[in-house]
Motif scaffolding. Sequence first.
Motif, mmCIF file in Angstrom:
data_model
loop_
_atom_site.group_PDB
_atom_site.id
_atom_site.type_symbol
_atom_site.label_atom_id
_atom_site.label_comp_id
_atom_site.label_asym_id
_atom_site.label_seq_id
_atom_site.Cartn_x
_atom_site.Cartn_y
_atom_site.Cartn_z
ATOM 1 N N TRP A 140 0.832 -1.213 0.000
ATOM 2 C CA TRP A 140 0.000 0.000 0.000
ATOM 3 C C TRP A 140 0.866 1.262 0.000
ATOM 4 O O TRP A 140 0.623 2.203 -0.767
ATOM 5 N N ALA A 141 1.878 1.299 0.872
ATOM 6 C CA ALA A 141 2.737 2.478 0.988
ATOM 7 C C ALA A 141 3.503 2.737 -0.311
ATOM 8 O O ALA A 141 3.624 3.885 -0.757
ATOM 9 N N ASN A 142 4.009 1.694 -0.934
ATOM 10 C CA ASN A 142 4.731 1.848 -2.192
ATOM 11 C C ASN A 142 3.810 2.332 -3.303
ATOM 12 O O ASN A 142 4.204 3.151 -4.145
ATOM 13 N N TYR A 143 2.582 1.838 -3.312
ATOM 14 C CA TYR A 143 1.622 2.238 -4.353
ATOM 15 C C TYR A 143 1.343 3.739 -4.275
ATOM 16 O O TYR A 143 1.256 4.419 -5.309
ATOM 17 N N TYR A 144 1.219 4.264 -3.055
ATOM 18 C CA TYR A 144 0.915 5.683 -2.877
ATOM 19 C C TYR A 144 2.165 6.521 -2.644
ATOM 20 O O TYR A 144 2.058 7.702 -2.293
ATOM 21 N N LYS A 145 3.346 5.887 -2.840
ATOM 22 C CA LYS A 145 4.624 6.593 -2.723
ATOM 23 C C LYS A 145 4.751 7.291 -1.368
ATOM 24 O O LYS A 145 5.146 8.460 -1.275
ATOM 25 N N MET A 146 4.410 6.567 -0.325
ATOM 26 C CA MET A 146 4.526 7.073 1.038
ATOM 27 C C MET A 146 5.678 6.366 1.747
ATOM 28 O O MET A 146 5.926 5.185 1.479
ATOM 29 N N PRO A 147 6.377 7.060 2.636
ATOM 30 C CA PRO A 147 7.425 6.388 3.403
ATOM 31 C C PRO A 147 6.823 5.327 4.308
ATOM 32 O O PRO A 147 5.728 5.504 4.851
ATOM 33 N N VAL A 148 7.530 4.216 4.458
ATOM 34 C CA VAL A 148 7.064 3.150 5.338
ATOM 35 C C VAL A 148 7.298 3.589 6.784
ATOM 36 O O VAL A 148 8.428 3.822 7.191
ATOM 37 N N SER A 149 6.231 3.704 7.550
ATOM 38 C CA SER A 149 6.310 4.208 8.916
ATOM 39 C C SER A 149 5.450 3.349 9.826
ATOM 40 O O SER A 149 4.244 3.239 9.632
#
Length: 261
Positions: free
Chosen positions: A158-167
């Motif tokens: 999910w995070a990679n799809y929305y280009k969000m840092p993994v947190s």
Amino acid sequence: MIEENLFSVRMRASKNGAHENGGKHISGGEQISTYSHLKHTVNVLLDKALTHSKGNPDFMQIQLELIDEPITKCEPLHIETIEVESVEEGQLIARNLLEKSGVPRACIEKAYQQMKECSGLRGAILFDIHTGERIDDRSDKGVRVSRMDWFTTNYEKWANYYKMPVSQRVKEALVLATKVNRHPATVAELCWSDDPEYITGYVASKKAGYQRITRLKTYGDEQGCRIFFVNGLSDLDSYIHYLEKEPLIIQWEEGNDERVN
């Protein structure tokens, strides 16, 4: 086989004794784990408790129990981040989001007036949107949402799809907000951390999704906030049972993400 079973693993840590004996809350957390991953899961929670910015705990409890009931799976709330320049701007936006989500302005103001009395709680306080009064009976404990998780592989997808840092912090908060707001009695949630080094908070609701606000308190402030604004509760015990006991796992699939217009 035992490897196929899932376990709820929960941690709480405090300083100057246990929470119920007046100890200062340091950290809490939980995960859902298979039997084969229990050691790793316990180590993750242990590390979280021992490296918290609020200090070193002298009391810690890690508990695990078998989940022997059906587990609900659902999509995460849609997430957005609102950048603000000041705490005052962030709090104004939070109030406006709560009102747009269906919380009356008078109830919002009553909740803000009572925040200092409730800042040391481990869990959330429940406010009735009609009376503006706290309706849970947990005094200084609050209601702690439990039995929820988002498995790492799916979360990272999910995070990679929305280009969000993994947190891990964002993951845990989004899981909690999704579970809370999935219940029909929840109108909205307001939250910011008691971690003095983390000043971002959020408003979450079915209407707004999960709205991260980059400044909801000043750096160094250990006063946190977690309020659930609720409506139409015919059975408060049933609602609290859902929050504390009913297991839920976030399962995201590309193309199924719920968006808010």
